[in-house]
Write a protein that holds these residues in place. Structure first.
Motif, short mmCIF file in Angstrom:
data_model
loop_
_atom_site.label_atom_id
_atom_site.label_comp_id
_atom_site.label_asym_id
_atom_site.label_seq_id
_atom_site.Cartn_x
_atom_site.Cartn_y
_atom_site.Cartn_z
N GLN A 195 34.18 44.24 31.82
CA GLN A 195 34.51 42.82 31.95
C GLN A 195 33.40 41.89 31.53
O GLN A 195 33.64 40.88 30.88
N TYR A 223 40.18 33.07 32.09
CA TYR A 223 39.78 33.08 33.49
C TYR A 223 40.47 31.93 34.25
O TYR A 223 40.95 32.12 35.36
N ILE A 235 41.15 40.08 34.55
CA ILE A 235 39.95 39.31 34.25
C ILE A 235 39.43 38.70 35.55
O ILE A 235 40.15 38.00 36.24
N SER A 237 36.07 39.51 38.65
CA SER A 237 35.67 40.55 39.57
C SER A 237 34.90 39.94 40.75
O SER A 237 33.95 39.21 40.51
N SER A 239 38.88 41.00 41.81
CA SER A 239 40.14 40.52 41.24
C SER A 239 40.73 39.36 42.02
O SER A 239 40.47 39.18 43.20
#
Ligand code: ATP
Ligand code: MG
Length: 347
Positions: A195, A223, A235, A237, A239
């Motif tokens: 990512q 995002y 997309i 982290s 989630s």
């Protein structure tokens, strides 16, 4: 330098495995495109079709406005960098860099000039006379990059080139690749499932899901406005949290919250959830119990469960002092909601 165009490109393996199910994409001259998606979604297959290492079942690939479907890899004017960079072990770094150019009958002084230039850009000048085994992993990876650079191809194709490196080196090389790609302005396609790599390297990100493009956009567009629940949870982290409306998932809507009729799922990023001590107002509210706290440095990720057992993750600064088993109220503001319909499309 070149544009790359994919027109309704498909790949069927062995007559029945549809790996790429119709992908169309225009890549601008000098652009860095990153392909991301879960394992098996078709990233490598798509890249290898552009490279000429896989046949194209239907559709068209053009590089610099020229159809390349029928061209051999060597005729496509591209350079690939793989995870497994396979330098020739018996050759010095200089010989490794020169090899491809010699095969193309490039004049010797031109080869020397390009090697000097690439070695300077990659800071591998001190190692030119060494063999690959006398280099660290990161240095070897830079030589592999160098081999691609000296070719001066129309496009670079990268397939997870950093995944053999340790975390610190990955970050260094990531920054390096970005800097080089910008200064050379060579059209690039970069495959990763990391990512951070995807977010930081891409001019535009392409999220693939089971052989189809799910969404294309700048990293921040994806995002802030994920088109589907798939992109929303892929997309970012930790989630994004998703909660189904209508089902009592432990979240209570405030009576004055108004949502569009077709909204079926609310998505909330972990940073948009607030601990509602002292009754912070918000559009949704839940009583939760803390299951785990991950201190990752400047912040902590708190994993909690609502009364009905649904998981929720939120971020708090630094050492929060939050304890496992603790109960608390959470809230989130409706302006931070991502809303999706029953089919998972953004509302
Ligand atoms: N030679 C092959 N024959 C049949 N099926 C294949 C072949 N190569 C790949 N596939 C299938 O095509 C799909 C896409 O594979 P691909 O290697 O492109 O995935 P990927 O997105 O690169 O995954 P990863 O992140 O694991 O590298 C997978 O389902 C895979 O099993
Ligand atoms: Mg792959």
């Amino acid at each position: 330098m070149a544009r790359i165009e994919l027109k309704d490109v498909r790949k069927v393996y062995g007559g029945n495995i549809e790996a790429i199910k119709g992908v169309s994409l225009d890549i601008e001259d000098g652009e860095m495109i990153v392909l991301v998606g879960p394992s098996g979604c078709g990233k490598s297959t798509l890249l290898r079709m552009v490279a000429g290492l896989e046949g194209i079942s239907s559709g068209e690939v053009t590089i610099a406005d020229k159809r390349v479907n029928e061209l051999e890899p060597a005729e496509r004017d591209i350079a690939m960098v793989f995870q497994n960079y396979a330098l020739y072990p018996h050759m010095t770094v200089r010989q490794n860099l020169a090899y491809g150019l010699k095969n193309r009958n490039t004049p010797k002084d031109e080869i020397d000039r390009r090697i000097t230039e690439a070695a300077r850009a990659l800071e591998i000048e001190p190692f030119l006379e060494r063999k690959p085994r006398q280099l660290s992993g990161g240095q070897r990876q830079r030589v592999a990059m160098g081999r691609a650079i000296v070719r001066k191809p129309a496009a670079f194709l990268f397939d997870e080139p950093l995944s053999n490196l340790d975390a610190k080196l990955r970050v260094q090389m990531r920054v390096e690749i970005r800097r080089l790609q910008r200064s050379l302005a060579t059209t690039s396609i970069y495959v990763t499932h990391d990512q951070m790599e995807a977010m930081t390297l891409a001019d535009r990100l392409v999220v693939l899901n089971a052989g189809r493009i799910e969404q294309v956009g700048t990293p921040i567009e994806l995002y802030e406005k994920p088109a589907t629940t798939f992109v929303a949870t892929f997309i970012g982290s930790p989630s994004m949290n998703l909660m189904k409306l209508g089902e009592d998932a432990g979240w209570k809507m405030s009576p004055d919250a108004r949502l569009p009729n077709n909204a079926a799922t609310i998505g909330i990023r972990p940073e948009d959830i607030v601990i509602a001590n002292g009754n912070v107002p918000g559009a949704v509210r839940a009583e939760v119990q803390v299951a785990a706290v991950e201190l990752v440095g400047a912040e902590s990720y708190v994993h909690a469960v609502t009364a009905d057992g649904s998981p929720v993750v939120f971020r708090v600064p630094g050492r929060s002092g939050i304890q496992i088993g603790e109960t608390m109220a959470l809230t989130a503001d409706a302006t931070r909601f991502h809303l999706f319909d029953a089919a998972g499309k953004r509302v």
